[in-house]
Enzyme design. Sequence first.
Site, short mmCIF file in Angstrom:
data_model
loop_
_atom_site.label_atom_id
_atom_site.label_comp_id
_atom_site.label_asym_id
_atom_site.label_seq_id
_atom_site.Cartn_x
_atom_site.Cartn_y
_atom_site.Cartn_z
N GLY A 11 -12.54 52.05 35.38
CA GLY A 11 -11.15 51.89 34.93
C GLY A 11 -11.12 51.19 33.58
N ARG A 72 -15.51 58.29 35.47
CA ARG A 72 -16.21 57.95 36.71
C ARG A 72 -17.18 59.11 36.95
NH1 ARG A 72 -10.84 55.38 38.25
NH2 ARG A 72 -11.36 53.18 38.29
N ASP A 103 -16.99 46.33 38.54
CA ASP A 103 -18.03 46.18 39.56
C ASP A 103 -18.94 47.41 39.69
OD1 ASP A 103 -18.90 44.69 42.17
OD2 ASP A 103 -18.46 46.75 42.78
N THR A 125 -12.38 44.49 33.57
CA THR A 125 -11.49 45.13 34.55
C THR A 125 -10.25 44.27 34.69
OG1 THR A 125 -11.14 45.53 36.92
CG2 THR A 125 -12.91 44.02 36.37
N ASP A 127 -8.73 43.78 37.26
CA ASP A 127 -8.67 43.21 38.61
C ASP A 127 -9.18 41.76 38.71
OD1 ASP A 127 -7.80 45.73 39.34
OD2 ASP A 127 -9.78 46.40 39.98
N ASP A 129 -12.10 40.76 39.58
CA ASP A 129 -12.73 40.69 40.91
C ASP A 129 -14.25 40.59 40.85
OD1 ASP A 129 -13.16 43.20 39.91
OD2 ASP A 129 -12.63 44.28 41.74
N ARG A 171 -6.99 46.42 43.17
CA ARG A 171 -7.92 47.00 44.15
C ARG A 171 -7.94 46.09 45.38
NH1 ARG A 171 -11.70 51.24 42.70
NH2 ARG A 171 -11.45 50.75 40.53
P1 ADP Z 1 -15.40 50.09 37.87
O1 ADP Z 1 -16.57 49.90 36.98
O2 ADP Z 1 -14.10 49.92 37.15
O3 ADP Z 1 -15.50 49.28 39.15
P2 ADP Z 1 -16.12 52.48 39.41
O4 ADP Z 1 -16.31 51.74 40.69
O5 ADP Z 1 -15.40 53.77 39.47
O6 ADP Z 1 -15.35 51.64 38.31
O7 ADP Z 1 -17.58 52.70 38.79
C1 ADP Z 1 -17.74 53.37 37.56
C2 ADP Z 1 -18.97 54.26 37.61
O8 ADP Z 1 -20.13 53.45 37.82
C3 ADP Z 1 -19.00 55.25 38.76
O9 ADP Z 1 -18.28 56.42 38.48
C4 ADP Z 1 -20.49 55.54 38.89
O10 ADP Z 1 -20.91 56.48 37.94
C5 ADP Z 1 -21.10 54.18 38.55
N1 ADP Z 1 -21.42 53.47 39.81
C6 ADP Z 1 -20.56 52.90 40.66
N2 ADP Z 1 -21.20 52.37 41.73
C7 ADP Z 1 -22.52 52.64 41.55
C8 ADP Z 1 -23.70 52.38 42.30
N3 ADP Z 1 -23.66 51.73 43.46
N4 ADP Z 1 -24.89 52.81 41.80
C9 ADP Z 1 -24.93 53.47 40.62
N5 ADP Z 1 -23.86 53.74 39.87
C10 ADP Z 1 -22.66 53.35 40.31
O1 F6P Z 2 -9.96 48.80 38.83
C1 F6P Z 2 -8.81 48.91 38.04
C2 F6P Z 2 -7.73 49.66 38.77
O2 F6P Z 2 -6.62 49.76 37.90
C3 F6P Z 2 -7.32 49.08 40.12
O3 F6P Z 2 -6.48 47.96 39.98
C4 F6P Z 2 -6.65 50.27 40.76
O4 F6P Z 2 -6.71 50.18 42.16
C5 F6P Z 2 -7.49 51.42 40.27
O5 F6P Z 2 -8.14 50.99 39.08
C6 F6P Z 2 -6.70 52.66 39.96
O6 F6P Z 2 -7.59 53.64 39.61
P1 F6P Z 2 -7.18 55.04 38.96
O7 F6P Z 2 -7.13 54.84 37.49
O8 F6P Z 2 -8.30 55.94 39.36
O9 F6P Z 2 -5.85 55.43 39.51
#
Ligand code: ADP
Ligand code: F6P
Length: 319
Positions: A11, A72, A103, A125, A127, A129, A171
């Site tokens: 995000g 993502r 995360d 982020t 969040d 978090d 989240r």
């Molecule tokens: P954020 O970084 O905002 O938490 P996501 O959870 O969607 O967003 O993670 C972003 C990208 O990081 C994912 O689309 C994926 O490509 C990679 N990713 C997430 N979790 C893992 C994991 N456990 N191992 C490897 N890559 C990951």
């Molecule tokens: O992690 C950032 C965030 O904006 C969260 O607060 C929310 O739950 C999520 O991303 C929304 O994701 P998307 O952009 O996929 O709707």
Amino acid sequence: MKRLAVLTSGGDAPGMNAAIRAVVRSAIFHDVDVLGIMYGYQGLIEEQFRPMNLRSVGDIIHRGGTVLQTARSTQFKTEEGQARAKDILKKRGVDGLIVIGGDGSLRGAERLHKLGIPTIGIPATIDNDIAHTDFTIGFDTAVNTVVEAIDRIRDTATSHERTFVIEVMGRSAGDIALWAGLAAGAEWIIIPEIPYDMENIAEHLIRTKKRGKKHSIIVVAEGAARGVQFAEHIQALTGLETRASVLGHIQRGGSPTMFDRVLASRFGARAVELLLGGASGQMVGTQNGDLVAVPFEETLNGTHHVHHDLSELAQMLSI
Ligand code: ADP
Ligand code: F6P
């Protein structure tokens, strides 16, 4: 260290651009080449590289979003995807990688570090978090956006003498709701980390209404409840006219605040210094105003603790 690469992932968050700018400019300051990777890990796998120079990060410090785009990637989550990413980075002569994201993005960064790519993470982020950093890039801007929205809703809530339930993002974390709720003078703040009792809330709303309160604001974190259902439940229990407002992605956009720009600039420069010093597998963070470097393992297995004292304060001030 001759060449490093930087990507944004997951995000987006206001301040990501300020972090990219800081990475690029401090790398160039230290005579290191920088490549931008477009579309996060997906772009890495697809070899979407872009050479960065001083001018490529001009005029972006004040812009929300990310000029490197974000994505993502399910492909990157697989071992094959990660091996491909490693091979591409080697082929392109990348000696170090900086990942800006939340995360999930930091989990991806840990994978690359374990595959032998020197990697540093920057927490970004809305969040807030992430464990072992007091703040993430984007949180302050998002909270200020929410506070402004609540101030506006408060005007109409007062005129109509209504109760409002405002659902905010986060989240599974309650930080946005908690900090924005306290700053906007909400009557109740509902977050996933702290249990709540609907009957208790309803009694409080009825009591304060009888005492002459013209409106009530309840801020609900999306991880705790859905705003619309929560509002229906409150109206059923209290008989008070209640509306819901779901703020949504408005919270993710906009020009970053001074706080986020400064945080992002400090994080970006420190991430480059860490790579130049031979570090890998660490996240830059801030604790009590100081910059820290935390091993991925610690931050990814840790818990970001919510400030219970802020919740107690908000409750005390809403009597
Ligand atoms: P954020 O970084 O905002 O938490 P996501 O959870 O969607 O967003 O993670 C972003 C990208 O990081 C994912 O689309 C994926 O490509 C990679 N990713 C997430 N979790 C893992 C994991 N456990 N191992 C490897 N890559 C990951
Ligand atoms: O992690 C950032 C965030 O904006 C969260 O607060 C929310 O739950 C999520 O991303 C929304 O994701 P998307 O952009 O996929 O709707």
